[in-house]
Motif scaffolding. Structure first.
Motif, PDB file in Angstrom:
ATOM      1  N   VAL A   4     -31.306  87.741 -43.424  1.00  0.00           N
ATOM      2  CA  VAL A   4     -32.367  87.185 -43.764  1.00  0.00           C
ATOM      3  C   VAL A   4     -32.344  85.630 -43.012  1.00  0.00           C
ATOM      4  O   VAL A   4     -33.263  85.122 -42.398  1.00  0.00           O
ATOM      5  N   ALA A   5     -31.054  84.954 -43.289  1.00  0.00           N
ATOM      6  CA  ALA A   5     -30.756  83.738 -42.704  1.00  0.00           C
ATOM      7  C   ALA A   5     -30.789  83.815 -41.212  1.00  0.00           C
ATOM      8  O   ALA A   5     -31.410  82.906 -40.529  1.00  0.00           O
ATOM      9  N   HIS A   6     -30.189  84.778 -40.701  1.00  0.00           N
ATOM     10  CA  HIS A   6     -30.236  84.862 -39.195  1.00  0.00           C
ATOM     11  C   HIS A   6     -31.591  84.961 -38.727  1.00  0.00           C
ATOM     12  O   HIS A   6     -32.017  84.349 -37.618  1.00  0.00           O
ATOM     13  N   GLU A   7     -32.267  86.064 -38.899  1.00  0.00           N
ATOM     14  CA  GLU A   7     -33.460  86.446 -38.545  1.00  0.00           C
ATOM     15  C   GLU A   7     -34.797  85.252 -38.687  1.00  0.00           C
ATOM     16  O   GLU A   7     -35.422  84.899 -38.022  1.00  0.00           O
ATOM     17  N   PHE A   8     -34.263  84.382 -39.998  1.00  0.00           N
ATOM     18  CA  PHE A   8     -35.444  83.185 -40.422  1.00  0.00           C
ATOM     19  C   PHE A   8     -34.754  82.297 -39.262  1.00  0.00           C
ATOM     20  O   PHE A   8     -35.991  81.518 -38.691  1.00  0.00           O
ATOM     21  N   GLY A  41     -31.106  93.856 -38.673  1.00  0.00           N
ATOM     22  CA  GLY A  41     -32.766  93.398 -38.885  1.00  0.00           C
ATOM     23  C   GLY A  41     -32.958  93.007 -37.400  1.00  0.00           C
ATOM     24  O   GLY A  41     -32.201  92.847 -36.557  1.00  0.00           O
ATOM     25  N   GLU A  42     -34.292  92.543 -37.356  1.00  0.00           N
ATOM     26  CA  GLU A  42     -34.712  92.064 -36.133  1.00  0.00           C
ATOM     27  C   GLU A  42     -36.018  91.113 -36.396  1.00  0.00           C
ATOM     28  O   GLU A  42     -36.796  91.247 -37.559  1.00  0.00           O
ATOM     29  N   THR A  43     -36.471  89.934 -35.641  1.00  0.00           N
ATOM     30  CA  THR A  43     -37.662  89.394 -35.546  1.00  0.00           C
ATOM     31  C   THR A  43     -38.394  89.745 -34.438  1.00  0.00           C
ATOM     32  O   THR A  43     -38.157  89.921 -33.270  1.00  0.00           O
ATOM     33  N   VAL A  44     -39.627  90.093 -34.719  1.00  0.00           N
ATOM     34  CA  VAL A  44     -40.484  90.628 -34.052  1.00  0.00           C
ATOM     35  C   VAL A  44     -41.877  89.552 -33.852  1.00  0.00           C
ATOM     36  O   VAL A  44     -42.214  89.152 -34.826  1.00  0.00           O
ATOM     37  N   TYR A  45     -41.943  89.574 -32.390  1.00  0.00           N
ATOM     38  CA  TYR A  45     -43.130  88.497 -32.374  1.00  0.00           C
ATOM     39  C   TYR A  45     -43.853  88.871 -30.947  1.00  0.00           C
ATOM     40  O   TYR A  45     -43.100  89.542 -30.269  1.00  0.00           O
ATOM     41  N   MET A  75     -36.842  82.822 -36.175  1.00  0.00           N
ATOM     42  CA  MET A  75     -38.479  82.390 -36.464  1.00  0.00           C
ATOM     43  C   MET A  75     -38.524  81.039 -35.882  1.00  0.00           C
ATOM     44  O   MET A  75     -39.630  80.545 -35.547  1.00  0.00           O
ATOM     45  N   ILE A  76     -37.801  80.257 -36.374  1.00  0.00           N
ATOM     46  CA  ILE A  76     -37.690  78.712 -36.256  1.00  0.00           C
ATOM     47  C   ILE A  76     -37.307  78.528 -34.629  1.00  0.00           C
ATOM     48  O   ILE A  76     -38.114  77.659 -34.086  1.00  0.00           O
ATOM     49  N   GLN A  77     -36.520  79.349 -33.988  1.00  0.00           N
ATOM     50  CA  GLN A  77     -36.243  78.910 -32.804  1.00  0.00           C
ATOM     51  C   GLN A  77     -37.578  79.351 -31.732  1.00  0.00           C
ATOM     52  O   GLN A  77     -37.819  78.657 -30.690  1.00  0.00           O
ATOM     53  N   LEU A  78     -38.303  79.957 -32.334  1.00  0.00           N
ATOM     54  CA  LEU A  78     -39.555  80.558 -31.459  1.00  0.00           C
ATOM     55  C   LEU A  78     -40.553  79.327 -31.378  1.00  0.00           C
ATOM     56  O   LEU A  78     -41.293  79.199 -30.418  1.00  0.00           O
ATOM     57  N   THR A  79     -40.358  78.197 -32.204  1.00  0.00           N
ATOM     58  CA  THR A  79     -41.353  77.225 -32.266  1.00  0.00           C
ATOM     59  C   THR A  79     -40.945  76.114 -31.323  1.00  0.00           C
ATOM     60  O   THR A  79     -41.832  75.336 -30.936  1.00  0.00           O
ATOM     61  N   TYR A  80     -39.756  76.411 -30.653  1.00  0.00           N
ATOM     62  CA  TYR A  80     -39.276  75.618 -29.656  1.00  0.00           C
ATOM     63  C   TYR A  80     -39.362  75.786 -28.249  1.00  0.00           C
ATOM     64  O   TYR A  80     -39.038  75.292 -27.315  1.00  0.00           O
ATOM     65  N   GLN A  81     -39.926  77.322 -28.196  1.00  0.00           N
ATOM     66  CA  GLN A  81     -40.084  77.790 -26.857  1.00  0.00           C
ATOM     67  C   GLN A  81     -41.410  77.195 -26.023  1.00  0.00           C
ATOM     68  O   GLN A  81     -42.537  76.972 -26.827  1.00  0.00           O
ATOM     69  N   SER A  93     -45.753  86.194 -29.131  1.00  0.00           N
ATOM     70  CA  SER A  93     -45.495  84.979 -28.265  1.00  0.00           C
ATOM     71  C   SER A  93     -45.089  83.846 -29.111  1.00  0.00           C
ATOM     72  O   SER A  93     -45.208  83.955 -30.561  1.00  0.00           O
ATOM     73  N   SER A  94     -44.540  82.775 -28.745  1.00  0.00           N
ATOM     74  CA  SER A  94     -43.937  81.447 -29.630  1.00  0.00           C
ATOM     75  C   SER A  94     -45.169  80.884 -30.327  1.00  0.00           C
ATOM     76  O   SER A  94     -44.491  80.250 -31.521  1.00  0.00           O
ATOM     77  N   ASN A  95     -46.310  80.873 -30.298  1.00  0.00           N
ATOM     78  CA  ASN A  95     -47.425  80.164 -30.805  1.00  0.00           C
ATOM     79  C   ASN A  95     -48.317  81.291 -32.108  1.00  0.00           C
ATOM     80  O   ASN A  95     -49.236  80.664 -32.647  1.00  0.00           O
ATOM     81  N   GLU A  96     -47.740  82.349 -32.253  1.00  0.00           N
ATOM     82  CA  GLU A  96     -48.121  83.247 -33.092  1.00  0.00           C
ATOM     83  C   GLU A  96     -46.918  83.650 -34.103  1.00  0.00           C
ATOM     84  O   GLU A  96     -45.819  83.438 -34.003  1.00  0.00           O
ATOM     85  N   PRO A  97     -47.408  84.037 -35.426  1.00  0.00           N
ATOM     86  CA  PRO A  97     -46.354  84.472 -36.534  1.00  0.00           C
ATOM     87  C   PRO A  97     -45.605  85.490 -36.214  1.00  0.00           C
ATOM     88  O   PRO A  97     -46.248  86.436 -35.501  1.00  0.00           O
ATOM     89  N   ALA A  98     -44.447  85.383 -36.502  1.00  0.00           N
ATOM     90  CA  ALA A  98     -43.432  86.373 -36.246  1.00  0.00           C
ATOM     91  C   ALA A  98     -43.087  87.264 -37.463  1.00  0.00           C
ATOM     92  O   ALA A  98     -43.490  86.623 -38.684  1.00  0.00           O
ATOM     93  N   TYR A  99     -42.592  88.186 -37.556  1.00  0.00           N
ATOM     94  CA  TYR A  99     -42.133  88.831 -38.722  1.00  0.00           C
ATOM     95  C   TYR A  99     -40.806  89.456 -38.563  1.00  0.00           C
ATOM     96  O   TYR A  99     -40.137  89.634 -37.387  1.00  0.00           O
ATOM     97  N   VAL A 100     -40.111  89.771 -39.719  1.00  0.00           N
ATOM     98  CA  VAL A 100     -38.893  90.125 -39.678  1.00  0.00           C
ATOM     99  C   VAL A 100     -38.627  91.755 -40.413  1.00  0.00           C
ATOM    100  O   VAL A 100     -39.220  91.922 -41.463  1.00  0.00           O
ATOM    101  N   ARG A 101     -37.742  92.495 -39.871  1.00  0.00           N
ATOM    102  CA  ARG A 101     -37.535  93.717 -40.510  1.00  0.00           C
ATOM    103  C   ARG A 101     -36.164  93.839 -40.873  1.00  0.00           C
ATOM    104  O   ARG A 101     -35.283  93.382 -39.957  1.00  0.00           O
ATOM    105  N   VAL A 102     -35.757  94.129 -42.044  1.00  0.00           N
ATOM    106  CA  VAL A 102     -34.536  94.303 -42.245  1.00  0.00           C
ATOM    107  C   VAL A 102     -34.172  95.710 -43.007  1.00  0.00           C
ATOM    108  O   VAL A 102     -35.180  96.320 -43.493  1.00  0.00           O
TER     109      VAL A 102
END
Length: 91
Positions: free
Chosen positions: A76-80, A40-44, A83-89, A46-55
């Motif tokens: 799902v746990a890994h990609e989620f 899967g992958e997390t697609v985003y 999504m959390i990490q992006l809030t810290y960028q 920028s860090s202040n916009e919603p991301a989405y996940v593909r599995v």
């Protein structure tokens, strides 16, 4: 729900950026045939916009070490967490 509970409610990490402007605040997860190339992958953008996940749609390909629901759960746990990490960028 389990990943959210552990990472956000118990450990205290930031919540992912909600998807408020597109069909409600739910986090988007798309199920697609990824052909055994990636779990899967997390697609985003920028860090202040919603991301989405593909599995992957089934995790049946021989290239996966974890198959079926086990592959889905760990992905799902890994990609989620991405999504959390992006809030810290820093933007």
């Amino acid at each position: 729900d389990s990943a959210w509970h552990l990472l956000v409610d118990i450990i205290g990490f930031n919540q992912p950026v909600p998807d408020i402007d597109t069909d409600g605040p739910e986090l988007d997860i798309y199920i697609q045939n990824l052909g055994g190339s990636i779990y899967g992958e997390t697609v985003y953008s920028s860090s202040n916009e919603p991301a989405y996940v593909r599995v992957d749609n089934d995790y049946k390909e021989s290239s996966y070490y974890s198959n079926g629901y086990d592959g889905l759960r760990v992905t799902v746990a890994h990609e989620f967490f991405h999504m959390i990490q992006l809030t810290y960028q820093v933007p």
